[in-house]
Structures are given as C-alpha cells and as structure tokens.
Design an enzyme around this catalytic site. Structure first.
Site, PDB file in Angstrom:
ATOM      1  NE  ARG A  92      -5.356   2.781   2.893  1.00 56.59           N
ATOM      2  CZ  ARG A  92      -5.490   1.516   2.543  1.00 56.59           C
ATOM      3  NH1 ARG A  92      -5.552   0.561   3.460  1.00 56.59           N
ATOM      4  NH2 ARG A  92      -5.580   1.191   1.251  1.00 56.59           N
TER       5      ARG A  92
ATOM      6  CE1 TYR B 295      -3.151  -1.731   1.542  1.00 52.37           C
ATOM      7  CE2 TYR B 295      -4.632  -3.442   0.739  1.00 52.37           C
ATOM      8  CZ  TYR B 295      -4.413  -2.283   1.464  1.00 52.37           C
ATOM      9  OH  TYR B 295      -5.445  -1.692   2.118  1.00 52.37           O
TER      10      TYR B 295
ATOM     11  CG  ASP C 164      -2.875  -0.799   5.745  1.00 54.01           C
ATOM     12  OD1 ASP C 164      -4.078  -1.117   5.591  1.00 54.01           O
ATOM     13  OD2 ASP C 164      -2.038  -1.526   6.310  1.00 54.01           O
TER      14      ASP C 164
ATOM     15  CG  HIS D  80      -2.099  -4.759   3.658  1.00 55.90           C
ATOM     16  ND1 HIS D  80      -2.300  -6.020   3.184  1.00 55.90           N
ATOM     17  CD2 HIS D  80      -3.322  -4.253   3.876  1.00 55.90           C
ATOM     18  CE1 HIS D  80      -3.589  -6.260   3.085  1.00 55.90           C
ATOM     19  NE2 HIS D  80      -4.243  -5.210   3.503  1.00 55.90           N
TER      20      HIS D  80
ATOM     21  CD  GLU E 178      -4.722  -0.182   8.624  1.00 50.24           C
ATOM     22  OE1 GLU E 178      -4.945   0.935   8.134  1.00 50.24           O
ATOM     23  OE2 GLU E 178      -5.431  -1.179   8.392  1.00 50.24           O
TER      24      GLU E 178
ATOM     25  CD  GLU F  96      -7.109  -4.556   7.682  1.00 50.08           C
ATOM     26  OE1 GLU F  96      -7.171  -3.316   7.752  1.00 50.08           O
ATOM     27  OE2 GLU F  96      -6.968  -5.162   6.619  1.00 50.08           O
TER      28      GLU F  96
ATOM     29  NE  ARG G 224      -7.404  -0.248  10.505  1.00 52.57           N
ATOM     30  CZ  ARG G 224      -8.421  -0.049   9.669  1.00 52.57           C
ATOM     31  NH1 ARG G 224      -9.484   0.595  10.067  1.00 52.57           N
ATOM     32  NH2 ARG G 224      -8.359  -0.491   8.416  1.00 52.57           N
TER      33      ARG G 224
ATOM     34  CD  GLU H 115     -10.662   1.139   6.099  1.00 52.63           C
ATOM     35  OE1 GLU H 115     -10.616   0.321   7.031  1.00 52.63           O
ATOM     36  OE2 GLU H 115     -10.016   0.981   5.055  1.00 52.63           O
TER      37      GLU H 115
ATOM     38  CD1 TRP I 286      -1.588  -9.164  -1.381  1.00 57.01           C
ATOM     39  CD2 TRP I 286      -3.305  -9.024   0.058  1.00 57.01           C
ATOM     40  NE1 TRP I 286      -2.458  -8.227  -1.869  1.00 57.01           N
ATOM     41  CE2 TRP I 286      -3.521  -8.124  -1.027  1.00 57.01           C
ATOM     42  CE3 TRP I 286      -4.263  -9.095   1.070  1.00 57.01           C
ATOM     43  CZ2 TRP I 286      -4.658  -7.298  -1.119  1.00 57.01           C
ATOM     44  CZ3 TRP I 286      -5.390  -8.274   0.987  1.00 57.01           C
ATOM     45  CH2 TRP I 286      -5.571  -7.403  -0.103  1.00 57.01           C
TER      46      TRP I 286
END
Ligand code: CS2
Ligand code: MG
Length: 403
Positions: A147, A159, A211, A213, A237, A263, A284, A340, A403
């Site tokens: 990643r 991030y 990602d 995020h 992602e 996630e 995820r 991951e 975030w």
C-alpha cells in the site's frame, strides 16, 4: 466447562491495546482483542461494567448463543464500541474451544482452503522519492503487495505518512487530537503521478494498493479511480465516507479500479448494500471491530455469493490476537482476498507471542490450538495505558473534515 472469570489487560507495549482474558473451570483460558484506537476506555468499560458480569457461569462452547445474547440482549445494537466488546469475547470463546478440542480455530471454521495467505504492507514517505525508497525496502523484505501513501506537495502532514524514520502510528499521545490540514485538489493532482511513478519504477507484477481514507466525494472518487486504471491497482480503499453506501453506485459507473471499504464498519448492515449490489470488490471489515469471528464468517459467506473477497483490516492498532483471528478466518474461507499486515514493534511481539509468521509475501499459521496467541502479563504490566487520540482533519478554510 464453565466460565469462572474474565478480566481486562490494558497495556501499551509500543501502543495501546485492550485484551480480554476469559478463564474457565478447566484451567483453559481464551484471549480476545478489544482495542478501538482512540476510544480504548469506552470498550474496556463496556466489557467491565456491562458484559463480563453476564459471562460468568456460562458454557464457553455456546459461542453463537453468547454472541446473540450480547448483540440482541443489549437492546441498543451496533456501533464500534459495542461490536468491539462483543468481538473480543467472541474471539476468546473460539480460542477456548480450539484449546479444549486441541485444534487450531481454522479447523472449527471449515479447515484449510489454502496453505498460505497473501498479505500487503505499508510503504510511505514524506516525498515521492522517500516513498519510492520505502517501496523498494518492502519489496526487498519479500512483500508482493504494497500500500503506497505519500506526503502531498503543499500539505504539511497528512494521513498515512510516518514521522521520519519511525513506523507509521496515527494515534498521538501528547495531549488532545492533533489537527491535520487537507486539500482534496492538491491530493487529486498528485496521487496519479505518485502511482504512475511507482508502477514505472517497480514494474507490473507488484500488487499496488492505495487508501484515500474517506476523503473524497463520489464524483472525485470516480475521477481518481478512472485516472488510476492505467496503473492497475489491486484496490483503491476508502474512497468516500462509507456511511453513504449508495455513493458507490456513481463511482462504479465510472471506473473499473477495484474498490475496498469496511474497516470502520461493525455489522453486516454497514456493507449489505455494497456487497449485494456488487459496488465493492473487497470487504475490509476486521474481526475485532466487526463483532468477532462468528459474524465475520457470515459476512464472508454473503460476500462469496456476490464474488466479493475479504481484505481484513490489520493495521498495527489491532493486536496480534485480532490479526491471528483474521488469519484463522482467512485460511478457512474460499473468498479470501488479502490480509493487511504492518508487522509490530519488537516490544509488542514480546507481549503477544504468536504462532503465525511472515515469509516472502505471505502469512502462515502454525497448528497451535485455539488462536495461537498468548499474552505476557508481567511484561504488559510494565507498559501502562497512555491516552492517545487519532488526529482530526480540517480543510484549509478550517472546515472540520473526514480524517
Ligand atoms: C488505515 C488504518 O490500515 C488502514 O487501511 O486506514 O491505518 C487506520 O487509519 C487506522 O487503523 C485507524 O486507527
Ligand atoms: Mg484504511
């Protein structure tokens, strides 16, 4: 067999972890990961003040009934705190059952569907060149899937980028949440250049992941997905804030870049539409925040019907117990995608001795009974919990953002 006691081990060997240890009248105990990054105390209290009293005296083998008791019995359902607490108990009960039957948990879930599990790790840097260096380093270690995250020109700190020379750790200990500044336009201009450079430098065999995020709107995600098609990502992602499941319809109409999300999910209802409408390619969700192995098996089965694969969240802010539980699930299901795996600092590895191992891009499980992870309570006690917060993100005009 009866549950005689359950207690929490809250420690910080490199970072905060909350572990539940469920003990029985036959001397067998089970461990579960109850860590919820930045809100550890809420889960510890939910367990200590509300769930543990209801556990004592129960038969630990009655895993499904205990799960239903804590899920439906609370009246107030769902949410990351509730489901992380239930998830920790569920993990520990599977651990007990495996130990009592002298078999690894994956054998209770259907046995091995493969011998090894593809995993991916993080490579990040403050600049594009720093990031390329990190990708090379991780490939050297044998990772076949990486990643890639990088600082963005014009943005101070974002991030996914570690402090110089340290492993990436988003939770900040000194005081209240750190505030980061975000500019989507700068990010969208930069990321295609980043991934083009990585693909050009390291060739086409490397599985590339990225990602976003939760930072994009559906149309911004659609634009980015389309631009990244040229670089053949394994997945893109968390493009948009995941509450908006139907937002993925717009993204799907514009791009074939594989999408991963989940996630921050904690029940099947968070992803039901995404899976049944095939709006994503990887789910995820992870064992701790997703309520345990019991519901994760059901989610993986739903996903299999719609050709969606698993890609369990496994950042280093979940303990090796959660990682091991994911590996037992991964090994047993047919629609495993990827795991991951950031690895842990040495001190974390010492506190949580475990039976899984990494070798040349893949993770392997040994045949230790249960989940195959233990906890060194004496060493854990030497590293007490320290409150830590995840950062908060604002746009350049000060607007509070994802975030
Ligand atoms: C990230 C995580 O691993 C990932 O995909 O999204 O690092 C996430 O930021 C942390 O787990 C939050 O605690
Ligand atoms: Mg993520």
């Amino acid at each position: 067999m009866k549950i005689t006691n359950a207690r929490l081990i809250v420690c910080s060997p490199g970072r905060n972890f909350v572990t539940i240890k469920i003990e029985t009248d036959e001397g067998i105990y089970g461990l579960g990961d109850a860590t919820l990054n930045g809100r550890e105390g809420a889960v510890a209290s939910y367990l200590q003040d509300h769930l543990i009293p209801c556990l004592i005296g129960r038969n630990p083998f009655d895993i499904e009934d205990i799960w239903q008791y804590f899920y439906k019995g609370a009246y107030w359902r769902r949410g990351p705190v509730t489901m992380s607490a239930i998830g920790a108990i569920d993990m520990a009960l599977w651990d007990i059952k495996g130990k009592a039957l002298q078999t690894p948990v994956y054998n209770l879930l259907g046995g091995k569907s493969r011998q090894r599990m593809l995993c991916y790790t993080h490579a990040n840097g403050r600049t594009l060149d720093d990031t390329l260096e990190k990708v090379a380093e991780k490939m050297e270690m044998g990772f076949e899937a990486i990643r890639v995250q990088s600082g963005v020109p014009g943005l101070e700190k974002i991030y996914g980028v570690a402090e110089k020379g340290k492993a990436y750790e988003p939770a900040i200990r000194d005081g209240l949440p750190y505030e980061e500044t975000w500019d989507t336009a700068k990010y969208l201009r930069f990321v295609p250049k980043l991934l083009e450079k990585v693909r050009d430098t390291f060739g086409e065999d490397l599985h590339l992941l990225h990602d976003s995020h939760h930072r994009l709107t559906p149309v911004e995600a659609a634009r980015l997905g389309k631009e990244l098609e040229a670089y053949d990502l394994f997945w893109l992602e968390d493009t948009i804030a995941a509450e908006l499941q139907q937002g993925f319809r717009l993204i799907r109409q514009h791009t074939t870049t594989p999408l991963a999300v989940g996630e921050v999910f904690n029940t099947i209802f968070d992803c039901q539409q995404l899976i049944t409408e095939q709006l994503i390619d990887y789910i995820r969700m992870t064992v701790s925040h997703g309520g345990g192995i019991t519901p994760m098996q059901k989610i993986a089965s739903l996903a299999e019907l719609y050709q969606v694969k698993t890609g369990c969240h496994g950042a280093s802010d979940m303990s090796p117990i959660c990682l091991a539980a994911c590996l037992h699930l991964n090994l047993s299901i047919n629609n495993f995608g990827i795991q991951e795996y950031m690895g842990y600092p040495d001190l974390t590895e010492e506190v949580f001795p475990h039976g899984y191992y990494f070798e040349r891009g893949f993770l392997y499980l040994t045949d230790q009974p249960g989940l195959g992870v233990d906890i060194d309570e004496d060493l854990a006690a030497k590293h007490p919990y320290q409150q830590a917060y995840l950062p908060v993100n604002r746009l350049t005009d000060g607007t509070l953002y994802n975030w």
